[in-house]
Motif scaffolding. Structure first.
Motif, short mmCIF file in Angstrom:
data_model
loop_
_atom_site.label_atom_id
_atom_site.label_comp_id
_atom_site.label_asym_id
_atom_site.label_seq_id
_atom_site.Cartn_x
_atom_site.Cartn_y
_atom_site.Cartn_z
N PHE A 155 -2.87 -2.13 1.16
CA PHE A 155 -4.06 -1.31 1.27
C PHE A 155 -3.83 -0.18 0.28
CE2 PHE A 155 -4.04 -2.90 5.76
CZ PHE A 155 -5.19 -3.66 5.64
N GLY A 156 -4.56 -0.17 -0.80
CA GLY A 156 -4.29 0.78 -1.88
C GLY A 156 -3.40 0.10 -2.90
N SER A 157 -2.66 0.89 -3.67
CA SER A 157 -1.81 0.31 -4.70
C SER A 157 -0.76 1.32 -5.14
CB SER A 157 -2.66 -0.11 -5.90
OG SER A 157 -3.31 1.02 -6.44
N VAL A 158 0.15 0.86 -5.97
CA VAL A 158 1.14 1.73 -6.60
C VAL A 158 0.75 1.82 -8.07
CG1 VAL A 158 3.56 2.04 -7.20
CG2 VAL A 158 2.95 1.08 -4.99
N THR A 159 0.45 3.02 -8.53
CA THR A 159 -0.05 3.21 -9.90
C THR A 159 1.03 3.82 -10.79
OG1 THR A 159 -0.86 5.43 -9.43
CG2 THR A 159 -2.39 3.59 -9.02
N SER A 160 0.73 3.90 -12.07
CA SER A 160 1.67 4.53 -13.01
C SER A 160 1.86 6.00 -12.67
CB SER A 160 1.17 4.37 -14.45
OG SER A 160 -0.10 4.92 -14.59
N SER A 161 0.84 6.65 -12.12
CA SER A 161 0.98 8.05 -11.70
C SER A 161 1.98 8.18 -10.56
CB SER A 161 -0.37 8.61 -11.24
OG SER A 161 -1.27 8.66 -12.29
N ASP A 162 1.94 7.23 -9.61
CA ASP A 162 2.89 7.25 -8.50
C ASP A 162 4.32 7.09 -9.01
OD1 ASP A 162 0.79 7.43 -6.65
OD2 ASP A 162 0.63 5.25 -6.47
N LYS A 199 -0.30 -4.31 -6.34
CA LYS A 199 -1.02 -4.48 -5.09
C LYS A 199 -0.34 -5.48 -4.16
CE LYS A 199 -5.43 -3.18 -7.01
NZ LYS A 199 -6.85 -3.42 -7.08
N GLN A 200 0.88 -5.87 -4.51
CA GLN A 200 1.65 -6.81 -3.70
C GLN A 200 2.99 -6.17 -3.35
OE1 GLN A 200 -0.82 -9.34 -3.07
NE2 GLN A 200 0.90 -10.73 -3.25
#
Length: 151
Positions: A90-97, A121-122
């Motif tokens: 639910f959501g994602s891990v981005t480059s900002s994170d 997203k996995q």
């Protein structure tokens, strides 16, 4: 219009290159932002000095980036996110994170240097490239886990 680039511009060329651009692009964007200067005879002489300093600066930046690669290759980041069916987040891990967590560990990496084509997203382990210099890329191990629920 011919201009001499003062900075690396991905679509045009590298610092010190003499490139031909549309008049409007040169006058309205490159020159006001000081990304380039007009290619006159006097400026062409100045550019030779700039090229020499650019080579020295680039060599220094590359050496610093290579030192940082050794440190970043040992880094492992762990993100915990809420998970739905089939390990889909639910959501994602981005480059900002990723950049933010690297910052917390003492590395000052701009989020744009994290070469993440699309957000994660996995769940799983991923090797994410971080472009530190034109010729130097580090790889950071990122693990995405599902959050433990107390239900």
């Amino acid at each position: 219009m011919e201009v001499i680039l003062k900075e690396d511009i991905e679509t045009l060329g590298h610092r010190g290159d003499i490139v031909k651009v549309a008049d409007g692009y040169g006058r309205n964007y490159l020159l006001p932002k000081k990304l380039a200067m007009e290619a006159t005879a006097a400026n062409k002489a100045v550019i030779e000095q700039m090229k020499a300093s650019a080579v020295r600066r680039s060599a220094k930046e590359k050496a610093e980036a290579e030192q940082l690669v050794a440190q970043l290759d040992a880094v492992a980041l762990v993100f915990e996110r809420k998970v739905g069916d089939h390990d889909h987040l639910f959501g994602s891990v981005t480059s900002s994170d990723i950049a933010q967590q690297l910052e917390q560990q003492g590395f000052h990496i701009d989020r744009r240097k994290v070469q993440l084509e699309e957000p994660l997203k996995q769940t799983g382990e991923f090797l994410i490239p971080v472009k530190l210099h034109r010729e130097v890329t580090a790889h950071v191990k990122v693990t995405v886990k599902g959050e433990e629920t107390a239900a």
